[in-house]
Structure formats: structure tokens, C-alpha cells
Design a protein around this motif. Sequence first.
Motif, PDB file in Angstrom:
ATOM      1  N   PRO A  31       0.892  -1.439   0.051  1.00 14.74           N
ATOM      2  CA  PRO A  31      -0.055  -0.095  -0.569  1.00 14.74           C
ATOM      3  C   PRO A  31       0.742   1.091   0.089  1.00 14.74           C
ATOM      4  O   PRO A  31       2.123   1.212   0.612  1.00 14.74           O
ATOM      5  CB  PRO A  31      -0.488  -0.079   1.313  1.00 14.74           C
ATOM      6  N   PRO A  32       0.583   1.819  -0.889  1.00 15.83           N
ATOM      7  CA  PRO A  32       1.196   3.196  -0.790  1.00 15.83           C
ATOM      8  C   PRO A  32       1.315   4.020   0.831  1.00 15.83           C
ATOM      9  O   PRO A  32       0.470   5.834   0.671  1.00 15.83           O
ATOM     10  CB  PRO A  32       0.871   4.099  -1.610  1.00 15.83           C
ATOM     11  N   VAL A  33       1.439   3.917   1.436  1.00 10.99           N
ATOM     12  CA  VAL A  33       1.392   4.815   3.077  1.00 10.99           C
ATOM     13  C   VAL A  33       2.332   5.769   2.678  1.00 10.99           C
ATOM     14  O   VAL A  33       1.866   6.371   3.558  1.00 10.99           O
ATOM     15  CB  VAL A  33       2.029   3.752   3.992  1.00 10.99           C
ATOM     16  N   ASP A  34       3.879   5.571   2.068  1.00 13.57           N
ATOM     17  CA  ASP A  34       4.423   7.186   1.954  1.00 13.57           C
ATOM     18  C   ASP A  34       3.885   8.370   1.112  1.00 13.57           C
ATOM     19  O   ASP A  34       4.115   9.087   1.452  1.00 13.57           O
ATOM     20  CB  ASP A  34       5.578   6.509   1.508  1.00 13.57           C
ATOM     21  N   GLU A  35       2.597   8.262   0.560  1.00  9.82           N
ATOM     22  CA  GLU A  35       1.865   8.781  -0.265  1.00  9.82           C
ATOM     23  C   GLU A  35       1.263   9.524   0.368  1.00  9.82           C
ATOM     24  O   GLU A  35       0.682  10.589  -0.083  1.00  9.82           O
ATOM     25  CB  GLU A  35       1.988   8.298  -1.571  1.00  9.82           C
ATOM     26  N   THR A  39      -4.819  12.668   4.101  1.00 16.06           N
ATOM     27  CA  THR A  39      -5.694  12.524   2.482  1.00 16.06           C
ATOM     28  C   THR A  39      -4.847  10.839   1.123  1.00 16.06           C
ATOM     29  O   THR A  39      -3.514  11.487   1.655  1.00 16.06           O
ATOM     30  CB  THR A  39      -5.357  13.683   1.255  1.00 16.06           C
ATOM     31  N   ASN A  40      -5.160   9.924   1.162  1.00 16.09           N
ATOM     32  CA  ASN A  40      -4.998   9.441   0.176  1.00 16.09           C
ATOM     33  C   ASN A  40      -5.125  10.154  -2.029  1.00 16.09           C
ATOM     34  O   ASN A  40      -5.607   9.814  -2.349  1.00 16.09           O
ATOM     35  CB  ASN A  40      -5.969   7.877   0.075  1.00 16.09           C
ATOM     36  N   PRO A  41      -4.150  10.276  -2.142  1.00 19.24           N
ATOM     37  CA  PRO A  41      -3.941  10.561  -3.191  1.00 19.24           C
ATOM     38  C   PRO A  41      -4.104  10.225  -4.559  1.00 19.24           C
ATOM     39  O   PRO A  41      -3.655  10.313  -5.261  1.00 19.24           O
ATOM     40  CB  PRO A  41      -2.421  12.046  -3.610  1.00 19.24           C
ATOM     41  N   THR A  42      -3.606   8.434  -3.710  1.00 19.38           N
ATOM     42  CA  THR A  42      -2.987   7.856  -5.240  1.00 19.38           C
ATOM     43  C   THR A  42      -4.220   7.210  -5.718  1.00 19.38           C
ATOM     44  O   THR A  42      -5.260   7.757  -5.552  1.00 19.38           O
ATOM     45  CB  THR A  42      -2.179   6.395  -4.270  1.00 19.38           C
ATOM     46  N   PHE A  84      -8.462   4.152   3.122  1.00 16.50           N
ATOM     47  CA  PHE A  84      -8.578   5.187   2.212  1.00 16.50           C
ATOM     48  C   PHE A  84      -8.610   4.545   0.886  1.00 16.50           C
ATOM     49  O   PHE A  84      -7.952   3.804   0.329  1.00 16.50           O
ATOM     50  CB  PHE A  84      -7.035   6.515   2.534  1.00 16.50           C
ATOM     51  N   GLU A  85      -9.521   4.501   0.600  1.00 15.95           N
ATOM     52  CA  GLU A  85      -9.948   4.537  -1.265  1.00 15.95           C
ATOM     53  C   GLU A  85      -9.559   5.731  -1.914  1.00 15.95           C
ATOM     54  O   GLU A  85      -8.858   6.614  -1.402  1.00 15.95           O
ATOM     55  CB  GLU A  85     -11.429   4.684  -1.764  1.00 15.95           C
ATOM     56  N   PRO A  86      -8.956   5.036  -3.087  1.00 17.14           N
ATOM     57  CA  PRO A  86      -8.220   6.309  -4.353  1.00 17.14           C
ATOM     58  C   PRO A  86      -8.983   7.708  -4.724  1.00 17.14           C
ATOM     59  O   PRO A  86     -10.433   7.708  -4.042  1.00 17.14           O
ATOM     60  CB  PRO A  86      -7.880   5.744  -4.965  1.00 17.14           C
ATOM     61  N   GLY A  87      -7.572   8.823  -3.722  1.00 17.33           N
ATOM     62  CA  GLY A  87      -8.640  10.373  -3.509  1.00 17.33           C
ATOM     63  C   GLY A  87      -9.948  10.919  -2.575  1.00 17.33           C
ATOM     64  O   GLY A  87     -10.047  11.899  -2.184  1.00 17.33           O
ATOM     65  N   GLU A  88      -9.626  10.010  -2.073  1.00 24.87           N
ATOM     66  CA  GLU A  88     -10.157  10.061  -0.056  1.00 24.87           C
ATOM     67  C   GLU A  88      -9.437  11.139   0.819  1.00 24.87           C
ATOM     68  O   GLU A  88      -8.446  10.128   0.233  1.00 24.87           O
ATOM     69  CB  GLU A  88     -10.814   8.550  -0.035  1.00 24.87           C
ATOM     70  N   THR A  89     -10.206  12.091   1.530  1.00 24.22           N
ATOM     71  CA  THR A  89      -9.870  11.999   2.755  1.00 24.22           C
ATOM     72  C   THR A  89     -10.680  12.604   3.584  1.00 24.22           C
ATOM     73  O   THR A  89     -11.903  12.584   3.298  1.00 24.22           O
ATOM     74  CB  THR A  89      -9.746  13.954   2.182  1.00 24.22           C
TER      75      THR A  89
END
Length: 161
Positions: free
Chosen positions: A42-46, A73-76, A106-111
Amino acid sequence: MPGRRSRRAVLAAGVGLALPLSGCLGGRDEGQAALATETPPPPVDELEIRIYDVRRPDAGARSATLTVLLEVTNPTEREVPSPSGEFDVMINGERVVTAEPSFNTFEPGETARKSMELIIDYADSGTAVANAIREGTFRLTMDGLIRAGDVSDSVTLSYEL
């Protein structure tokens, strides 16, 4: 017989093309199957994490309750499953408590925002920290890790009140 030779040549060429393509149409070998089933971490670092707000402390005689709102925010384009954190919380540079927030996936793009109530015992901190909390003027810093599964990333957040 020229007609017969050309049919044989066409037939041989057709069989020659069909054999290499048969691998594309058939099953995968073990290496290809393994690649197809592996999912990236998972892109935790992003994840973008910040302190959205800090409410004025509810100061008592022996302790204070401090509400901190985190915004993540998950910007990925990939989901981050159930991240959690572990943070040392400091007031004016002195460690006062450890916070361990957890989040839904966190879904993609979710805040999303997470409210954390921190109870700060004055006996565990110095007089300067207790006075800063009572006065309501201090710098809050959170230093730690955010993780999802086996992946983690270090995070430092700060907020001036």
C-alpha cells in the motif's frame, strides 16, 4: 510441380507462426503466474497527513483534555487498507503522551478527518507544560509512524496554538 511446393511452403509458414503463438493462447508458466498474483504494498508513504485543528484544552486541576483533529488524504489511485499510527505528542518540545490513531481503509482520492482526545496528566509533564496548556498558547508536535500492513512511513506534524 510448382503448385504443390507453394502449398507446402504456405503450410510450413502457417505452422511455424502457430507454434510460437501457442504460448500466448495457453496457460502461464509459474513465473508469470507469480507476477500476476503479487500486489504492490500500500502507498503509505504517499498519504498526506496534517493536523487540521487543535481545540482549546479543557484544563482541570490535575490534567487536561486536548482534542486534535488529523486530516489524511490518499492522493493515489490505490487504496490504503486500515492505516494506523503511533505518535509521541510533545508540547513545547516536551513529550506528554503517546497517541495511537487508527483509520478505516482509504479509497483512492479519499480525504478523512480523525478526532483524537488526548488526556495530559500534569504529573507526567513539567510545570511549564501545565502552564502553557492552562494559558492555551503552545506548540504541539506529533512525531511517529503511520503504517498499513507491513509498510510504514515516518511522520512529523506540528501546530501552533
